[in-house]
Design an enzyme around this catalytic site. Structure first.
Site, mmCIF file in Angstrom:
data_model
loop_
_atom_site.group_PDB
_atom_site.id
_atom_site.type_symbol
_atom_site.label_atom_id
_atom_site.label_comp_id
_atom_site.label_asym_id
_atom_site.label_seq_id
_atom_site.Cartn_x
_atom_site.Cartn_y
_atom_site.Cartn_z
ATOM 1 N N HIS A 190 -71.164 -48.749 -53.487
ATOM 2 C CA HIS A 190 -70.138 -48.596 -54.519
ATOM 3 C C HIS A 190 -70.710 -49.047 -55.866
ATOM 4 O O HIS A 190 -71.811 -49.586 -55.939
ATOM 5 C CB HIS A 190 -68.858 -49.348 -54.157
ATOM 6 C CG HIS A 190 -68.983 -50.840 -54.087
ATOM 7 N ND1 HIS A 190 -69.724 -51.493 -53.123
ATOM 8 C CD2 HIS A 190 -68.438 -51.831 -54.860
ATOM 9 C CE1 HIS A 190 -69.639 -52.802 -53.303
ATOM 10 N NE2 HIS A 190 -68.858 -53.033 -54.358
ATOM 11 N N HIS B 58 -69.907 -51.329 -58.273
ATOM 12 C CA HIS B 58 -69.829 -52.650 -58.918
ATOM 13 C C HIS B 58 -71.210 -53.175 -59.277
ATOM 14 O O HIS B 58 -72.177 -52.992 -58.542
ATOM 15 C CB HIS B 58 -69.090 -53.648 -58.013
ATOM 16 C CG HIS B 58 -67.606 -53.447 -58.016
ATOM 17 N ND1 HIS B 58 -66.777 -54.010 -57.068
ATOM 18 C CD2 HIS B 58 -66.795 -52.754 -58.864
ATOM 19 C CE1 HIS B 58 -65.516 -53.659 -57.334
ATOM 20 N NE2 HIS B 58 -65.509 -52.907 -58.403
ATOM 21 N N ASP C 251 -72.725 -55.947 -59.272
ATOM 22 C CA ASP C 251 -73.484 -56.818 -58.368
ATOM 23 C C ASP C 251 -74.056 -56.067 -57.165
ATOM 24 O O ASP C 251 -74.662 -56.670 -56.281
ATOM 25 C CB ASP C 251 -72.631 -58.008 -57.911
ATOM 26 C CG ASP C 251 -71.400 -57.598 -57.118
ATOM 27 O OD1 ASP C 251 -70.762 -56.593 -57.490
ATOM 28 O OD2 ASP C 251 -71.071 -58.268 -56.123
ATOM 29 N N HIS C 252 -73.886 -54.751 -57.144
ATOM 30 C CA HIS C 252 -74.477 -53.912 -56.093
ATOM 31 C C HIS C 252 -75.436 -52.863 -56.658
ATOM 32 O O HIS C 252 -76.165 -52.236 -55.882
ATOM 33 C CB HIS C 252 -73.381 -53.234 -55.271
ATOM 34 C CG HIS C 252 -72.594 -54.198 -54.434
ATOM 35 N ND1 HIS C 252 -72.790 -54.359 -53.076
ATOM 36 C CD2 HIS C 252 -71.631 -55.096 -54.775
ATOM 37 C CE1 HIS C 252 -71.977 -55.302 -52.626
ATOM 38 N NE2 HIS C 252 -71.261 -55.762 -53.639
ATOM 39 N N ASP D 198 -68.483 -54.097 -49.155
ATOM 40 C CA ASP D 198 -67.294 -54.845 -49.566
ATOM 41 C C ASP D 198 -66.003 -54.244 -49.010
ATOM 42 O O ASP D 198 -64.929 -54.418 -49.592
ATOM 43 C CB ASP D 198 -67.226 -54.935 -51.092
ATOM 44 C CG ASP D 198 -68.323 -55.831 -51.664
ATOM 45 O OD1 ASP D 198 -69.212 -56.248 -50.897
ATOM 46 O OD2 ASP D 198 -68.302 -56.081 -52.890
ATOM 47 N N HIS E 88 -71.345 -59.800 -48.778
ATOM 48 C CA HIS E 88 -71.260 -61.148 -49.329
ATOM 49 C C HIS E 88 -71.128 -62.199 -48.228
ATOM 50 O O HIS E 88 -70.647 -61.916 -47.129
ATOM 51 C CB HIS E 88 -70.044 -61.281 -50.261
ATOM 52 C CG HIS E 88 -70.128 -60.463 -51.501
ATOM 53 N ND1 HIS E 88 -70.649 -60.946 -52.683
ATOM 54 C CD2 HIS E 88 -69.763 -59.180 -51.742
ATOM 55 C CE1 HIS E 88 -70.594 -59.998 -53.607
ATOM 56 N NE2 HIS E 88 -70.054 -58.915 -53.058
ATOM 57 N N HIS F 291 -61.550 -51.181 -51.848
ATOM 58 C CA HIS F 291 -62.197 -52.094 -52.801
ATOM 59 C C HIS F 291 -62.490 -51.332 -54.086
ATOM 60 O O HIS F 291 -62.151 -51.788 -55.187
ATOM 61 C CB HIS F 291 -63.471 -52.631 -52.166
ATOM 62 C CG HIS F 291 -64.229 -53.602 -53.015
ATOM 63 N ND1 HIS F 291 -63.756 -54.847 -53.331
ATOM 64 C CD2 HIS F 291 -65.466 -53.499 -53.592
ATOM 65 C CE1 HIS F 291 -64.645 -55.479 -54.078
ATOM 66 N NE2 HIS F 291 -65.684 -54.687 -54.252
#
Length: 240
Positions: free
Chosen positions: A55, A57, A59-60, A132, A170, A113
């Site tokens: 996805h 985001h 942080d990915h 996530d 995570h 998410h």
């Protein structure tokens, strides 16, 4: 079957390298942090040829472009989020199938998410990467989708074979366990698991991967049908 190396990135993200020894192909599941990934590449000796993005985001996907420039790798990600994923070369959606080394990879659309979130399933190796959507003892925060959408995504993953190994995005398991115990306080398997998790975290060790079987036995988001949880919530007659 593939070899897998899991490592920490950022504050609580997991990085994952997936290696096919026969072909030499190596995939990254998302790209949270360039330095942590380069350290893992050096440690394993596996040169990444592919990023499987779950996805959009940050942080990915933060290291997408840097890694593409360094290794010339290909980036695959969800069609529904193609405008938001840096360096994307190829898109996939629900039901997509592609080859990695000598193995077939199946793609599940798992929104909630984010609206375009996907999960990657390697049937021959009995492993899935759920990022996530499905966490150990929890699920992702619903940012873009709806609770119903997330529930449908979780049901799709829960239907995988029980011996499927699950890698998540995570290290949230200890917090998730504390919540799970508030809604499923009489579950002896959950109590035992929560104690193991606390011990692992006290030693600075990861709590992942998990399995579908373990989640079906202890994850409250896969247990809405359970009479004990329904009683605890005072929702015996509610729909799942």
């Amino acid at each position: 079957t593939v070899q897998i190396d899991q490592f920490m990135c950022r504050s609580d993200n997991f990085g994952v390298l997936v290696h096919d020894a026969k072909s030499g192909a190596t995939a990254l599941i998302d790209a949270p942090d360039e330095k942590a990934i380069l350290d893992a590449v050096k440690r394993t000796g596996w040169t990444p040829t592919l990023i499987l993005t779950t996805h959009h985001h940050v942080d990915h996907v933060e290291a997408n472009l840097a890694l593409k420039q360094r290794f010339g790798l290909k980036i695959i990600g969800p069609e529904a989020e193609k405008a938001k994923i840096p360096g994307l070369d190829e898109t996939v959606g629900d039901g997509s199938v592609f080859q990695f080394g000598g193995e077939e990879v199946k793609v599940f659309s798992t929104p909630g998410h984010t609206l375009g979130h996907v999960s990657y399933y390697f049937p021959a190796s009995k492993v899935a990467f759920t990022a996530d959507t499905l966490f150990a003892l929890g699920c992702g925060r619903v940012f873009e989708g709806t609770p119903a959408m997330m529930y449908a995504s979780l049901q799709k993953l829960a239907a995988l074979p029980a011996d499927t190994t699950i890698y998540c995005g995570h290290e949230y398991t200890e917090t998730n366990a504390r919540f799970a115990l508030t809604v499923d306080p009489t579950n002896p398997v959950l109590k035992q698991r929560a104690a193991r998790i606390a011990a692992l975290r006290a030693d600075g060790k990861p709590t992942l991967p998990t399995t579908i079987a373990e989640e079906l036995a202890t994850n409250p988001y896969l247990r809405a049908h359970d009479p004990a949880i329904r009683r605890t919530l005072g929702m015996e007659s509610a729909s799942d």
